[in-house]
Design a protein around this motif. Sequence first.
Motif, PDB file in Angstrom:
ATOM      1  N   ASP A  18     -18.012   0.272   2.362  1.00  0.00           N
ATOM      2  CA  ASP A  18     -17.463  -0.976   1.842  1.00  0.00           C
ATOM      3  C   ASP A  18     -18.388  -2.136   2.217  1.00  0.00           C
ATOM      4  OD1 ASP A  18     -16.976  -1.336   4.534  1.00  0.00           O
ATOM      5  OD2 ASP A  18     -14.822  -1.609   4.333  1.00  0.00           O
ATOM      6  N   LEU A  24     -16.684   4.995   3.675  1.00  0.00           N
ATOM      7  CA  LEU A  24     -15.460   5.301   2.929  1.00  0.00           C
ATOM      8  C   LEU A  24     -15.336   6.779   2.614  1.00  0.00           C
ATOM      9  CD1 LEU A  24     -15.454   2.330   0.397  1.00  0.00           C
ATOM     10  CD2 LEU A  24     -14.086   2.582   2.466  1.00  0.00           C
ATOM     11  N   ILE A  46     -13.278   8.798  -2.167  1.00  0.00           N
ATOM     12  CA  ILE A  46     -12.875   7.516  -1.595  1.00  0.00           C
ATOM     13  C   ILE A  46     -11.352   7.418  -1.578  1.00  0.00           C
ATOM     14  CG2 ILE A  46     -12.867   5.017  -1.953  1.00  0.00           C
ATOM     15  CD1 ILE A  46     -15.664   5.261  -3.101  1.00  0.00           C
ATOM     16  N   ARG A  47     -10.801   7.115  -0.407  1.00  0.00           N
ATOM     17  CA  ARG A  47      -9.372   6.896  -0.229  1.00  0.00           C
ATOM     18  C   ARG A  47      -9.198   5.775   0.783  1.00  0.00           C
ATOM     19  NH1 ARG A  47      -9.526  10.000  -3.779  1.00  0.00           N
ATOM     20  NH2 ARG A  47      -8.477  11.964  -4.095  1.00  0.00           N
ATOM     21  N   VAL A  48      -8.741   4.622   0.338  1.00  0.00           N
ATOM     22  CA  VAL A  48      -8.507   3.488   1.232  1.00  0.00           C
ATOM     23  C   VAL A  48      -7.023   3.188   1.225  1.00  0.00           C
ATOM     24  CG1 VAL A  48      -9.054   1.080   1.710  1.00  0.00           C
ATOM     25  CG2 VAL A  48     -10.796   2.568   0.720  1.00  0.00           C
ATOM     26  N   PRO A  56      -3.057   5.227  -2.017  1.00  0.00           N
ATOM     27  CA  PRO A  56      -4.336   4.707  -1.535  1.00  0.00           C
ATOM     28  C   PRO A  56      -5.248   4.338  -2.710  1.00  0.00           C
ATOM     29  CG  PRO A  56      -4.227   7.071  -1.230  1.00  0.00           C
ATOM     30  CD  PRO A  56      -2.881   6.633  -1.702  1.00  0.00           C
ATOM     31  N   TRP A 158     -14.731   2.484  12.182  1.00  0.00           N
ATOM     32  CA  TRP A 158     -13.533   1.851  11.624  1.00  0.00           C
ATOM     33  C   TRP A 158     -12.661   1.250  12.718  1.00  0.00           C
ATOM     34  CZ3 TRP A 158     -11.297   0.585   7.029  1.00  0.00           C
ATOM     35  CH2 TRP A 158     -11.984   0.946   5.885  1.00  0.00           C
TER      36      TRP A 158
END
Length: 161
Positions: A18, A24, A46-48, A56, A158
């Motif tokens: 990001d 990510l 990608i999973r946010v 997500p 993170w």
Amino acid sequence: MPRTPLTGFTSKLHLSADGRCRPLSLVVTPGQRADCTQFKLVLEKIRVPRHGPGRPRKQPDSLAADKAYSNGPCREFLRRRGIRHTIPEKTDSQAARQRKGSRGGRPPPGFDEDRYKKRNTIERAINRLKQHRAVATRYDKRGYVFLGTATAAALVIWLRT
């Protein structure tokens, strides 16, 4: 992902990050594998998580990539998913398009230099991962072990930001 034996420096880490240089998605492949072959897989991983309820987030608003991803299938994939992208065109592709001229040559893809300058966030994300000795040296013999090591380093990144 198949569990292929990877030793020493013959593995390659493909990742997306990001704007704050946080990884990510991570994919590990043998070192001789081309970058563009893993493009879809990296984006699909990608999973946010959202703040509060909801699914997500699975795709970025925009993407900046280097010339390794400047091919038709990658650009078509991004167009289909509605992701704005800034990818420079390869010199040989430029020359081939200009040679065709008015006989069917397509217009050049759009390129925003200011957005491309932000591509260094991925380089900074890789450097953050390499601050962890186990990721930088790649002594793990198996790909899934190296992926676990890189994932643990990404979690630390993170948690610190």
